[in-house]
Design an enzyme around this catalytic site. Sequence first.
Site, PDB file in Angstrom:
ATOM      1  N   THR A   1     -24.559  17.158 -26.711  1.00 19.80           N
ATOM      2  CA  THR A   1     -24.137  15.889 -25.474  1.00 19.80           C
ATOM      3  C   THR A   1     -23.125  15.804 -24.848  1.00 19.80           C
ATOM      4  OG1 THR A   1     -25.535  15.096 -26.942  1.00 19.80           O
ATOM      5  CG2 THR A   1     -24.828  13.289 -24.576  1.00 19.80           C
TER       6      THR A   1
ATOM      7  N   TYR B   1     -23.393   2.670 -18.608  1.00 20.97           N
ATOM      8  CA  TYR B   1     -23.424   2.956 -20.092  1.00 20.97           C
ATOM      9  C   TYR B   1     -21.739   2.096 -20.525  1.00 20.97           C
ATOM     10  CZ  TYR B   1     -22.344   6.120 -24.129  1.00 20.97           C
ATOM     11  OH  TYR B   1     -21.952   6.520 -25.215  1.00 20.97           O
TER      12      TYR B   1
END
Length: 253
Positions: free
Chosen positions: A190, A153
């Site tokens: 999320t 990420y």
Amino acid sequence: MAEAPAFAGRRILITGAGTGIGAVTARHLAAHGARVAVLDRDGGAARTTAEALNGNGLAFTGDVTDPAACDGVLAAMESAWGGVDGLVNNAGTWDHGALLDLTPERWQRVLDVNLMAPIAFANAAVRRMGEGGAIVNVSSVMGQVAAPGRGPYCVSKAALIALTRLQAVEWAGRGIRVNAIAPGYIGNETTQGLADAGSFDLAVIERRTPMGRLGSEDEVARGIAWLLDAAQSGYVTGHVLEVNGGWTAYGYV
Ligand SMILES: NC(=O)c1ccc[n+]([C@@H]2O[C@H](COP(=O)([O-])OP(=O)(O)OC[C@H]3O[C@@H](n4cnc5c(N)ncnc54)[C@H](O)[C@@H]3O)[C@@H](O)[C@H]2O)c1
């Protein structure tokens, strides 16, 4: 005389706009006059977002890593609206694991969604965009700092910032501006899901954030809108807009 809405007549594609930051951005842009193409791998979510745009939304189901999805949306925007003026590369994914545990396949999946897809979407959109076009790449504070256990990420979002600068300088001559936005921790489903799964502790994050709270999806959407709007940011390109409550400015214990 009343001013025209900021995005009157603008045709903007947002990837991953079925939920979250992308969906809120779609509603914000449409409320200010834009026509918005909503692409999401979750077709039901894409339709829900598009249907809330008062006739100014088109929904598309597809994975951003699929070249046919990219071409299909842009071709449909061309036939429905005559072209594209803006792109928000918002769809993103992650995979958490220590560097020594991550396989090349796990790295590749994150890089495909967070980096290779924005490259493909931008290339395809720019070929169809005229002067005055604008692109926003949704990076992250994790593209600016190193967070242990979040290698793919962090690296993909850092590369997206490097890509933004390259696109900005290569396409400035075409009259197309390219910027990135780097949200910090945003209080949405999320983030809550990751906290519930034990990925991080929201109370610790709030204490570490100088402003003492998470950001909102609306605050990110307004940043994206500012970067897309030439009347506001017409001389801004290759920039990274940090929307993080002071996270990167803070360097004390
Ligand atoms: N939430 C945060 O705190 C935060 C912080 C910094 C950056 N970001 C970035 O903001 C962006 C949006 O995040 P969010 O929090 O709104 O996430 P979200 O999960 O709420 O929304 C992401 C959307 O993208 C779609 N999507 C994911 N992968 C896709 C793919 N391969 N093809 C098509 N659609 C796909 C999902 O179906 C979903 O609707 C992401 O790029 C994320 O990395 C989020």
